[in-house]
Design a protein around this motif. Sequence first.
Motif, PDB file in Angstrom:
ATOM      1  N   GLN A  13      94.741  66.734  -4.783  1.00 22.21           N
ATOM      2  CA  GLN A  13      93.444  67.276  -5.164  1.00 22.21           C
ATOM      3  C   GLN A  13      93.517  68.751  -5.541  1.00 22.21           C
ATOM      4  OE1 GLN A  13      90.531  65.647  -5.652  1.00 22.21           O
ATOM      5  NE2 GLN A  13      89.907  67.595  -6.500  1.00 22.21           N
ATOM      6  N   ILE A  14      94.075  69.548  -4.689  1.00 25.82           N
ATOM      7  CA  ILE A  14      94.029  70.994  -4.918  1.00 25.82           C
ATOM      8  C   ILE A  14      94.941  71.407  -6.069  1.00 25.82           C
ATOM      9  CG2 ILE A  14      94.482  73.249  -3.891  1.00 25.82           C
ATOM     10  CD1 ILE A  14      93.623  71.980  -1.194  1.00 25.82           C
ATOM     11  N   ARG A  15      96.179  70.970  -6.065  1.00 24.55           N
ATOM     12  CA  ARG A  15      97.119  71.374  -7.117  1.00 24.55           C
ATOM     13  C   ARG A  15      96.818  70.728  -8.463  1.00 24.55           C
ATOM     14  NH1 ARG A  15     102.568  71.185  -3.567  1.00 24.55           N
ATOM     15  NH2 ARG A  15     102.233  73.157  -2.501  1.00 24.55           N
ATOM     16  N   ARG A  16      96.301  69.530  -8.446  1.00 28.37           N
ATOM     17  CA  ARG A  16      96.043  68.806  -9.699  1.00 28.37           C
ATOM     18  C   ARG A  16      94.721  69.204 -10.341  1.00 28.37           C
ATOM     19  NH1 ARG A  16      97.849  62.606  -8.422  1.00 28.37           N
ATOM     20  NH2 ARG A  16     100.031  63.063  -8.019  1.00 28.37           N
ATOM     21  N   ALA A  29      83.171  74.747  -6.333  1.00 32.24           N
ATOM     22  CA  ALA A  29      83.719  73.580  -7.036  1.00 32.24           C
ATOM     23  C   ALA A  29      84.918  73.009  -6.279  1.00 32.24           C
ATOM     24  CB  ALA A  29      84.120  73.960  -8.458  1.00 32.24           C
ATOM     25  N   LEU A  30      85.769  73.879  -5.766  1.00 28.91           N
ATOM     26  CA  LEU A  30      86.915  73.433  -4.967  1.00 28.91           C
ATOM     27  C   LEU A  30      86.438  72.686  -3.731  1.00 28.91           C
ATOM     28  CD1 LEU A  30      89.887  73.326  -4.110  1.00 28.91           C
ATOM     29  CD2 LEU A  30      89.595  75.636  -3.176  1.00 28.91           C
ATOM     30  N   GLU A  31      85.469  73.264  -3.043  1.00 35.71           N
ATOM     31  CA  GLU A  31      84.948  72.628  -1.833  1.00 35.71           C
ATOM     32  C   GLU A  31      84.335  71.263  -2.160  1.00 35.71           C
ATOM     33  OE1 GLU A  31      81.755  73.370   1.766  1.00 35.71           O
ATOM     34  OE2 GLU A  31      82.181  75.002   0.367  1.00 35.71           O
ATOM     35  N   LYS A  32      83.591  71.170  -3.237  1.00 34.45           N
ATOM     36  CA  LYS A  32      82.978  69.893  -3.646  1.00 34.45           C
ATOM     37  C   LYS A  32      84.050  68.845  -3.927  1.00 34.45           C
ATOM     38  CE  LYS A  32      80.020  67.956  -7.229  1.00 34.45           C
ATOM     39  NZ  LYS A  32      80.878  67.345  -8.221  1.00 34.45           N
ATOM     40  N   MET A  73      87.141  68.802  -2.826  1.00 35.45           N
ATOM     41  CA  MET A  73      87.832  68.460  -1.574  1.00 35.45           C
ATOM     42  C   MET A  73      86.999  67.487  -0.749  1.00 35.45           C
ATOM     43  SD  MET A  73      89.528  72.116  -0.518  1.00 35.45           S
ATOM     44  CE  MET A  73      90.029  71.549   1.096  1.00 35.45           C
ATOM     45  N   ARG A  74      85.711  67.754  -0.659  1.00 36.78           N
ATOM     46  CA  ARG A  74      84.835  66.859   0.112  1.00 36.78           C
ATOM     47  C   ARG A  74      84.781  65.463  -0.516  1.00 36.78           C
ATOM     48  NH1 ARG A  74      81.974  69.286   4.158  1.00 36.78           N
ATOM     49  NH2 ARG A  74      81.951  71.562   4.126  1.00 36.78           N
ATOM     50  N   SER A  75      84.777  65.408  -1.831  1.00 31.94           N
ATOM     51  CA  SER A  75      84.787  64.103  -2.515  1.00 31.94           C
ATOM     52  C   SER A  75      86.081  63.348  -2.228  1.00 31.94           C
ATOM     53  CB  SER A  75      84.621  64.294  -4.025  1.00 31.94           C
ATOM     54  OG  SER A  75      83.366  64.820  -4.315  1.00 31.94           O
ATOM     55  N   TRP A  76      87.205  64.048  -2.283  1.00 29.73           N
ATOM     56  CA  TRP A  76      88.492  63.415  -2.004  1.00 29.73           C
ATOM     57  C   TRP A  76      88.536  62.905  -0.568  1.00 29.73           C
ATOM     58  CZ3 TRP A  76      92.616  63.890   1.301  1.00 29.73           C
ATOM     59  CH2 TRP A  76      93.782  63.215   0.928  1.00 29.73           C
TER      60      TRP A  76
END
Length: 68
Positions: free
Chosen positions: A13-16, A24-27, A29-32
């Motif tokens: 998630q984070i690297r891709r 946006a990152l937090e959203k 991550m939460r979705s993943w």
Amino acid sequence: MVERWFAELTNKQIRRGVHKTVRALEKDMRSWIAAWNSDPKPYVWAKTADEILERLAIYLNRIPDSED
């Protein structure tokens, strides 16, 4: 096991992803995490701890000055 889960999160998630904001990152991550939790899969180790440690010892013996 916690470390392995965070590695999955980081790699998948984070690297891709492309995140222009922290929000946006937090959203993403939460979705993943929600997707992971909806269909969790256990980790299956392919080797025993002894096999892993043996391979590590062999590897370290090949590295110069690894005994310091």
